[in-house]
Write an enzyme that holds these catalytic residues in place. Structure first.
Site: not given
Length: 295
Positions: A77, A194
């Protein structure tokens, strides 16, 4: 399929286990008469591993004049996030082939390379448009790349005590966060930093941001979802006058005099997907939902 298709390749350091898969990608594309260019960061390792392909052109930043049809990200990623920076406002479609670990964004596994490339070259794919977050400052901190696919973050430096981030939404005072930092994540980024700080998962096209404190001093403070039509601005205080601001993997040190605000970018990241896997499949697989010995 046109013979003039042009594809950019980007990757990071790779080991001997990954090398055959990268070679397979290149071999398939060359046999399909695709024109290839390689990112500057990838070129040194790539040229050493594959001297027979060392004559490929190198790019440092894609532009319209490059006339690239697709960018293929070879890695995890983090590599795909770098690929988004190479593309920027061009919105060139990106195919993420996962030769790394998690693969939440780079969803094509190594054993599906041939099928994915065949579908790509035959235009048998979908484009998933993802919102980006854009940072505005009075000091041009990130120069020509003030955007991120996952998140913007304000963080204390390693040696400093917690900071206070005064936060405003569309000019209205929201809260003063006493914390190690503050994250504003896109829906795509809601499954990243997050999430590890207690933020919720937001579906990719929900048109929201999530404001998530990092190790908040007040335990009553919780993540907050706001519209991505909002402009979120900040003032930072702390015992140290130096702080870190980051956009995905890019970070810079700033002082408290800087003016910071974020909003949704005017362009999007276009990720190539295939029918075999949807977002909910990815959630279940990557987050191990339903993984229980009783099943």
């Amino acid at each position: 399929m046109p013979n003039t298709i042009k594809i950019a390749l980007h990757g990071k350091v790779f080991n001997d286990e990954v090398k055959p898969h990268i070679k397979r990608v290149v071999d398939v594309l060359i046999s399909s008469k695709a024109e290839l260019i390689v990112s500057e960061l990838f070129a040194e390792k790539f040229n050493t591993a594959f001297p027979e392909y060392a004559n490929f052109d190198i790019f440092t930043q894609l532009s319209e004049s490059d006339e690239v049809h697709y960018l293929i990200s070879l890695g995890g990623d983090g590599t795909l996030l770098e690929a988004v920076n190479y593309v920027g406002a061009l919105e060139t479609p990106i195919l993420g082939i996962n030769t790394g670990r998690l693969g939440f964004l780079a969803t094509t596994p190594k054993d599906k390379i041939d099928k994915a490339l065949s579908d790509l070259l035959n235009k048998n794919y979908k484009v998933d448009s993802r919102a980006l977050i854009h940072l505005e400052t009075d000091s041009n901190v990130f120069e020509k790349k003030p955007f991120a696919l996952n998140e913007f973050a304000i963080l204390k430096t390693d040696s400093s005590s917690m900071i206070t981030v005064h936060t405003y939404v569309d000019g209205e005072y929201l809260n003063s966060y006493w914390a190690d930092g503050l994250i504003v994540a896109t829906p795509t980024g809601s499954t990243g930093y997050s999430l590890s700080c207690g933020g919720p998962i937001i579906l990719p096209h929900s048109n929201n941001f999530v404001i998530t404190p990092v190790s908040a001093h007040n335990l009553n403070v919780r993540p907050l979802i706001v519209s991505d039509q909002s402009v979120i601005s900040f003032k930072i205080e702390g015992r140290s006058n130096k702080f870190l601001v980051s956009l995905d993997s890019k970070s810079h040190s700033v002082d408290s005099s800087i003016k910071l605000s974020v909003r949704k970018a005017d362009f999007k990241a276009k990720l190539i997907t295939f029918d075999q896997l949807n977002y909910f499949d990815t959630l279940r697989q990557k987050l191990n939902w339903g993984l229980d010995l009783r099943n």
